[in-house]
Design an enzyme around this catalytic site. Structure first.
Site: not given
Length: 657
Positions: A423, A552
């Site tokens: 991240e 997703h």
């Protein structure tokens, strides 16, 4: 309203655009657009953050209104940009390369009402169903799942028969509790080794998500295709592929997949063998395929990273793929562990300490530190006030050049430490290109953002780096521990490739109209069997749409970015290791602390999407094409070991779909 009044309004509107086009120069138009879209996008992403950290209908309405305002201006700007491009084509005006590239990225044609509102409602219904989904289950199923600190009662049983008896007893319980995906269902899928329970959890999640959203998907496909055509694409899949600026992109991806398939099939054969030992009922492995419920997560591949939502808003983090069955498939259980979670716990590492450790990784390369308000503004743990929140790890760019956050329900273990490094790779990318016009604040292509994040998580996991930060003992690395490390790395890289390929190959076909609606789910599983060797553990029907059980797909992100990501991360690794003057096998390379590597990486990141991705790739690696060679080189020691293992045990790679 009288006809005269209406006519005057229309005339003034037309004159406004004529005057605007004739008086604004190209630099003035681009400057005005960047200023206005930055403000509107920042306002929109703030409402998206508020909704995702406090999911209510009121916050959704506020978010929808802000996104609608942004979309309306994008449509207006798109019309203006097309005017400039047409004038350039007629040679009425001259555009520099940079001006042409910027204007080509300005705005996006938007649907008109009522389609615009309908598409927003359809998307909200689909994503909201996923976010709020739960499975009702016997109350005695778990001791406690808070922060994943306790174990399932089933895990206290050593034998399959004992686990089966627990399962039977639980199914007779009348009192139930609601199990959310994280951490409840995720923990079950990762830790339970009982096929019947896993199969039922797998099935029930799909009843609560894929089956419920199925009625909305026809409208979603039709509206997204209509919007794509407004923007000059034949369908929504063509719009996604167009972002790669590559002629013959589908064929290129297929060639890469074909190159990597032999390695995947070898790993699949080994994993299948180990799972067949664990689950003694060989009937569940029909035709050499693996049932999707026994691969350690809800989808046979858990989590994933992603960036973008129209404009670049955030990047959703990767998680751990097949690594939750690593305890089953570990080649050498007695070798030095490659999972330092126990050491992290011995050190009393905190959630904040994990982020600080990752921040130090980037700063050691001379890269940018986290902004000073990062910890105050981010959501790093699940709130304890009862709010519904999105827990899926996400890096956020608030598009003002200074506000960058992470939203994640972090737990203290090594898997999450890898996700954090991933991240912060996105955050670093955001910060490096924050100086660019908003149209360029994106990865060189979608795979670049993910490739950088994955690369950093992979480098963290190298034995050399873990020793350097005190999470592994400083002892010579054995051949056995090297094979263990490569197996664990392969489970979260190589095994993802056909998964990503299939999910977008299926959607490309659906958007093109190649598959009739009454065959959507059948075709999905046909592709999964063909390319992945994975089958559903229960019968599927056309009342279900199992692709939309995946975060997703459910949230409308293309997934080929993860395929290209995996290819690119190993190309990036090879380049940075050369720059850092590392000597040794690629899988041992730790380029952290190399200022030279950091400087070269920053140069590529700072380009954003201002240049075609081939230019950005060349900036770092010296090459201009995606290449499967570095992956195959990285895993060659594992491939050699697997070939010997399969030969010794009389095992043959492959399956009959």
């Amino acid at each position: 309203m009288s006809f005269v009044t209406f006519f005057i309004i229309v005339l003034l509107t037309v004159l406004h655009y004529i005057i605007d086009f004739n008086t604004l120069s190209v630099p003035e138009f681009l400057s005005e657009y960047d200023s206005r879209i930055s403000a509107l996008s920042n306002a929109a992403v703030l409402t998206e953050w508020t909704w995702s950290t406090n999911i209510t209908s009121a916050n959704q309405r506020i978010m929808d209104e802000a996104v609608a305002r942004e979309a309306a201006y994008q449509a207006e700007a798109y019309s203006k940009a097309r005017w400039f491009l047409k004038a350039h084509k007629r040679k009425d005006i001259s555009l520099s390369y940079d001006q042409f590239r910027q204007i080509s990225k300005v705005g996006r044609a938007s649907l008109k009402e009522p389609d615009l509102t309908l598409l927003a409602e359809v998307r909200a219904n689909i994503s909201g169903t996923y976010s709020k989904a739960y499975v009702e289950w016997p109350v005695d199923l778990m001791v406690n799942v808070k922060k994943n600190e306790t174990k399932l009662k089933m895990l206290e049983s050593s034998s399959y028969d004992e686990q089966q008896q627990h399962w039977t007893n639980w199914r007779e319980q009348e009192e139930t509790r609601k199990l959310k995906l994280e951490p409840d269902l995720t923990t079950i899928m990762a830790e339970v080794r009982n096929h019947d329970l896993l199969r039922e959890i797998w099935k029930e999640w799909r009843e609560q998500v894929g089956r419920k959203v199925r009625p909305h998907i026809k409208d979603l496909v039709a509206l997204q295709n209509k919007e794509a055509r407004l923007n000059g694409y034949s369908d929504h899949g063509a719009f996604w592929r167009g972002k790669y600026e590559t002629k013959g992109f589908e064929d290129q991806i297929k060639r890469l997949n074909d190159q990597l398939t032999p390695l995947y099939r070898t790993i699949h054969a080994y994993v299948r063998h180990k799972l067949m030992i664990t689950y003694s009922d060989k009937d569940i492995f029909r035709d050499g395929m693996i049932p999707a419920c026994v691969l350690g997560d809800m989808w046979g591949r858990y989590g994933e990273g992603m960036c973008g939502a129209g404009m670049v808003r955030g990047c959703v983090g990767q998680v751990w793929f097949w690594t939750d069955i690593y305890d089953i498939v570990e080649p050498y259980p007695s070798a030095t562990s490659v999972d330092p979670t126990p050491q992290m716990q011995e050190l009393n590492m905190t959630v904040r300490g994990m982020y600080e450790l990752a921040d130090a990784f980037y700063q050691s390369m001379g890269l940018k530190p986290l902004p000073k308000d990062f910890y105050k503004l981010s959501m790093l743990e699940r709130p304890n006030d009862g709010r519904d929140v999105e827990c899926h790890g996400t890096a956020w760019d608030f598009l003002d050049g200074k506000d960058f956050r992470i939203r994640m329900c972090t737990q203290v273990n090594f898997k999450y430490l890898e996700v954090i490094h991933h991240e912060l790779g996105h955050i670093q990318y955001f910060m490096q290109y924050a100086h660019l016009p908003l149209v360029y604040r994106d990865g060189a292509n979608d795979g670049f953002h993910e490739g950088v994040g994955e690369l950093m998580g992979m480098t963290l996991a190298t034995v050399n780096h873990l020793i350097s930060i005190g999470l592994l003992p400083d002892v010579p690395q054995s051949k056995e521990s090297t094979i263990n490390f490569l197996m664990r790395t392969a489970l979260k890289t190589v095994t993802t490739l056909p998964f990503h390929y299939v999910n977008d190959l299926w959607r490309w076909e659906v958007f093109r109209g190649d598959v009739p609606e009454n065959r959507w789910n059948a075709r999905y599983w046909q592709l999964k069997k063909q390319y992945m060797g994975v089958m559903p553990p229960v019968n599927r029907t056309e009342e279900h749409l199992d692709a939309f059980n995946i975060f997703h797909v459910n949230n409308d992100f293309d997934m080929i970015r993860y395929f290209t990501r995996t290819v690119l991360q190993f190309q990036f690794a090879g380049a940075l290791c050369r720059i850092a003057d590392f000597e040794g096998p690629l899988h041992d390379c730790d380029f952290s602390s190399s200022k030279a590597a950091g400087e070269k990486l920053a140069a590529m990141l700072s380009l954003g999407s201002s240049r075609p991705w081939m230019d950005a790739l060349e900036q770092l690696t010296g090459g201009r094409t995606m290449d499967a060679g570095p992956i195959l080189h990285y895993f060659q020691p594992l491939r050699d070991w697997l070939d010997n293992y399969l030969q010794e045990h009389g095992l043959t790679p492959g399956w009959n779909p």
